[in-house]
Design a protein around this motif. Structure first.
Motif, PDB file in Angstrom:
ATOM      1  N   UNK A   5       0.808  -1.207   0.000  1.00 48.15           N
ATOM      2  CA  UNK A   5       0.000   0.000   0.000  1.00 48.15           C
ATOM      3  C   UNK A   5       0.845   1.263   0.000  1.00 48.15           C
ATOM      4  N   UNK A   6       1.943   1.272   0.768  1.00 50.41           N
ATOM      5  CA  UNK A   6       2.829   2.442   0.810  1.00 50.41           C
ATOM      6  C   UNK A   6       3.473   2.673  -0.553  1.00 50.41           C
ATOM      7  N   UNK A   7       3.923   1.595  -1.198  1.00 48.76           N
ATOM      8  CA  UNK A   7       4.552   1.731  -2.519  1.00 48.76           C
ATOM      9  C   UNK A   7       3.562   2.265  -3.538  1.00 48.76           C
ATOM     10  N   UNK A   8       2.345   1.711  -3.546  1.00 49.51           N
ATOM     11  CA  UNK A   8       1.336   2.157  -4.512  1.00 49.51           C
ATOM     12  C   UNK A   8       0.934   3.610  -4.254  1.00 49.51           C
ATOM     13  N   UNK A   9       0.819   3.998  -2.981  1.00 49.44           N
ATOM     14  CA  UNK A   9       0.472   5.375  -2.659  1.00 49.44           C
ATOM     15  C   UNK A   9       1.560   6.334  -3.126  1.00 49.44           C
ATOM     16  N   UNK A  10       2.836   5.974  -2.912  1.00 53.43           N
ATOM     17  CA  UNK A  10       3.938   6.827  -3.353  1.00 53.43           C
ATOM     18  C   UNK A  10       3.927   6.986  -4.874  1.00 53.43           C
ATOM     19  N   UNK A  11       3.697   5.890  -5.605  1.00 53.22           N
ATOM     20  CA  UNK A  11       3.646   5.965  -7.069  1.00 53.22           C
ATOM     21  C   UNK A  11       2.480   6.834  -7.527  1.00 53.22           C
ATOM     22  N   UNK A  12       1.324   6.688  -6.879  1.00 55.70           N
ATOM     23  CA  UNK A  12       0.149   7.479  -7.249  1.00 55.70           C
ATOM     24  C   UNK A  12       0.387   8.967  -7.013  1.00 55.70           C
ATOM     25  N   UNK A  13       1.005   9.300  -5.875  1.00 59.29           N
ATOM     26  CA  UNK A  13       1.273  10.702  -5.574  1.00 59.29           C
ATOM     27  C   UNK A  13       2.272  11.303  -6.561  1.00 59.29           C
ATOM     28  N   UNK A  14       3.277  10.536  -6.949  1.00 60.13           N
ATOM     29  CA  UNK A  14       4.261  11.036  -7.912  1.00 60.13           C
ATOM     30  C   UNK A  14       3.604  11.303  -9.259  1.00 60.13           C
ATOM     31  N   UNK A  15       2.800  10.347  -9.711  1.00 59.82           N
ATOM     32  CA  UNK A  15       2.121  10.528 -11.006  1.00 59.82           C
ATOM     33  C   UNK A  15       1.150  11.704 -10.949  1.00 59.82           C
ATOM     34  N   UNK A  16       0.331  11.769  -9.888  1.00 59.25           N
ATOM     35  CA  UNK A  16      -0.639  12.849  -9.760  1.00 59.25           C
ATOM     36  C   UNK A  16       0.037  14.206  -9.640  1.00 59.25           C
ATOM     37  N   UNK A  17       1.121  14.272  -8.849  1.00 60.08           N
ATOM     38  CA  UNK A  17       1.843  15.534  -8.705  1.00 60.08           C
ATOM     39  C   UNK A  17       2.492  15.979 -10.002  1.00 60.08           C
ATOM     40  N   UNK A  18       3.025  15.030 -10.762  1.00 55.55           N
ATOM     41  CA  UNK A  18       3.647  15.379 -12.055  1.00 55.55           C
ATOM     42  C   UNK A  18       2.610  15.904 -13.037  1.00 55.55           C
ATOM     43  N   UNK A  19       1.465  15.218 -13.121  1.00 56.30           N
ATOM     44  CA  UNK A  19       0.400  15.663 -14.027  1.00 56.30           C
ATOM     45  C   UNK A  19      -0.107  17.043 -13.627  1.00 56.30           C
ATOM     46  N   UNK A  20      -0.260  17.271 -12.324  1.00 57.70           N
ATOM     47  CA  UNK A  20      -0.754  18.561 -11.846  1.00 57.70           C
ATOM     48  C   UNK A  20       0.231  19.689 -12.143  1.00 57.70           C
ATOM     49  N   UNK A  21       1.524  19.410 -11.950  1.00 58.05           N
ATOM     50  CA  UNK A  21       2.523  20.455 -12.204  1.00 58.05           C
ATOM     51  C   UNK A  21       2.565  20.845 -13.678  1.00 58.05           C
ATOM     52  N   UNK A  22       2.378  19.867 -14.579  1.00 62.05           N
ATOM     53  CA  UNK A  22       2.358  20.182 -16.008  1.00 62.05           C
ATOM     54  C   UNK A  22       1.103  20.951 -16.386  1.00 62.05           C
ATOM     55  N   UNK A  23      -0.031  20.544 -15.824  1.00 63.10           N
ATOM     56  CA  UNK A  23      -1.290  21.203 -16.172  1.00 63.10           C
ATOM     57  C   UNK A  23      -1.363  22.630 -15.629  1.00 63.10           C
ATOM     58  N   UNK A  24      -0.708  22.890 -14.477  1.00 66.78           N
ATOM     59  CA  UNK A  24      -0.726  24.223 -13.877  1.00 66.78           C
ATOM     60  C   UNK A  24       0.461  25.076 -14.331  1.00 66.78           C
ATOM     61  N   UNK A  25       1.354  24.496 -15.159  1.00 68.00           N
ATOM     62  CA  UNK A  25       2.525  25.202 -15.699  1.00 68.00           C
ATOM     63  C   UNK A  25       3.441  25.709 -14.578  1.00 68.00           C
ATOM     64  N   UNK A  26       3.624  24.883 -13.551  1.00 67.22           N
ATOM     65  CA  UNK A  26       4.543  25.245 -12.484  1.00 67.22           C
ATOM     66  C   UNK A  26       5.978  24.984 -12.939  1.00 67.22           C
ATOM     67  N   UNK A  27       6.919  25.561 -12.205  1.00 65.86           N
ATOM     68  CA  UNK A  27       8.331  25.318 -12.490  1.00 65.86           C
ATOM     69  C   UNK A  27       8.644  23.833 -12.286  1.00 65.86           C
ATOM     70  N   UNK A  28       9.205  23.208 -13.303  1.00 69.13           N
ATOM     71  CA  UNK A  28       9.463  21.770 -13.220  1.00 69.13           C
ATOM     72  C   UNK A  28      10.470  21.439 -12.122  1.00 69.13           C
ATOM     73  N   UNK A  29      11.510  22.271 -11.995  1.00 66.65           N
ATOM     74  CA  UNK A  29      12.538  21.980 -11.004  1.00 66.65           C
ATOM     75  C   UNK A  29      11.989  22.087  -9.587  1.00 66.65           C
ATOM     76  N   UNK A  30      11.261  23.179  -9.307  1.00 66.11           N
ATOM     77  CA  UNK A  30      10.712  23.365  -7.966  1.00 66.11           C
ATOM     78  C   UNK A  30       9.658  22.301  -7.665  1.00 66.11           C
ATOM     79  N   UNK A  31       8.805  22.008  -8.642  1.00 72.22           N
ATOM     80  CA  UNK A  31       7.764  20.989  -8.440  1.00 72.22           C
ATOM     81  C   UNK A  31       8.376  19.629  -8.155  1.00 72.22           C
ATOM     82  N   UNK A  32       9.437  19.286  -8.902  1.00 74.04           N
ATOM     83  CA  UNK A  32      10.086  17.990  -8.692  1.00 74.04           C
ATOM     84  C   UNK A  32      10.716  17.915  -7.306  1.00 74.04           C
ATOM     85  N   UNK A  33      11.349  19.022  -6.850  1.00 73.69           N
ATOM     86  CA  UNK A  33      11.982  19.038  -5.543  1.00 73.69           C
ATOM     87  C   UNK A  33      10.940  18.891  -4.430  1.00 73.69           C
TER      88      UNK A  33
END
Length: 256
Positions: free
Chosen positions: A25-53
């Motif tokens: 469950x912890x592994x799946x949650x971490x993967x889901x958060x990474x994917x969701x956060x990446x999609x959100x950062x691209x859709x909101x046009x946030x700074x890629x470096x800051x969003x990744x950090x």
């Protein structure tokens, strides 16, 4: 060896399900958060470096907290105490009697082996050959969620060593077990207790972590207040400082 009392968690029979299911469950949650956060950062046009950090630090911190809670629950389920009719107290972390490999499959096999041992002890309580006899309790440190017990134990091979044990709050007949441990705090030590330097080291490590974190932010390309060449060395300093902070906090919670 006749038994007078055995302390074990009522969830002992579900150890395998809790550990493997919780880890997955912890592994799946971490993967889901990474994917969701990446999609959100691209859709909101946030700074890629800051969003990744931010995403990396946030997911890592959340994963560490969840893993620590899962470990605490596992310790509760695998740590057993045995009181014999002749007033000898034994303790056992059943994971020490199982073979855990250095791979995922080895870890799964070791967890299954531990669950089988726990099932045998539930059905037929006895003092296993690998249990340690508690000879002397140095201290019992009370924490918010558990008790850390530092004691001298005799191994089955007759060697006497100091070993920590943990009693998670909510253990059945917890008060009776604590009284048995307190009864074994009777030896007087001729040595002065060692100074607890953990808080001092924790403070230094936290200040170092904050310092490296500030330098890391100022040298990030999105801020560019300091040379970019400092960014990765400072980032390495952040992770090393995090390791020392976590290590010292664990030592302090164990009363070491």
């Amino acid at each position: 060896m006749a038994l007078k009392k055995v302390w074990m968690s009522p969830d002992t029979g579900n150890y395998l399900l809790h550990v493997l299911g919780g880890s997955l469950g912890i592994v799946l949650l971490a993967m889901l958060l990474v994917v969701a956060g990446t999609v959100l950062s691209f859709s909101m046009h946030w700074s890629r470096e800051v969003s990744a950090l931010v995403l990396c630090c946030g997911v890592t911190a959340l994963t560490a907290v969840l893993a620590l809670r899962l470990r605490r629950k596992a310790v509760k389920e695998v740590t057993l105490f045995f009181l014999t009719e002749d007033d000898r107290l034994f303790a056992l972390d059943t994971r020490r009697l199982s073979h855990y490999g250095h791979s995922v499959l080895g870890y799964v096999a070791g967890t299954i082996e531990t669950q089988k041992l726990l099932d045998r002890l539930v059905q037929m309580p006895h003092v296993p050959a690998g249990a340690d006899e508690i000879l002397k309790v140095e201290h019992v440190k009370e924490n918010r969620s558990h008790y850390a017990v530092s004691c001298w134990v005799r191994h089955p091979n007759r060697n006497v060593i100091r070993r920590p044990y943990f009693i998670v709050r909510g253990c059945p007949e917890e008060d009776l077990l604590l009284r048995e441990l307190e009864r074994r705090q009777t030896w007087e030590s001729a040595l002065e207790p060692a100074e607890n330097r953990n808080p001092r080291f924790i403070l230094v490590s936290v200040l170092t972590l904050v310092g490296f974190g500030g330098l890391c932010i100022l040298s990030h390309p999105a801020v560019a207040r300091l040379p970019r060449s400092l960014y990765f060395p400072c980032l390495a300093g952040v992770w090393i400082s995090c390791f020392f902070v976590a290590y010292l906090i664990v030592r302090q919670s164990r009363g070491q």
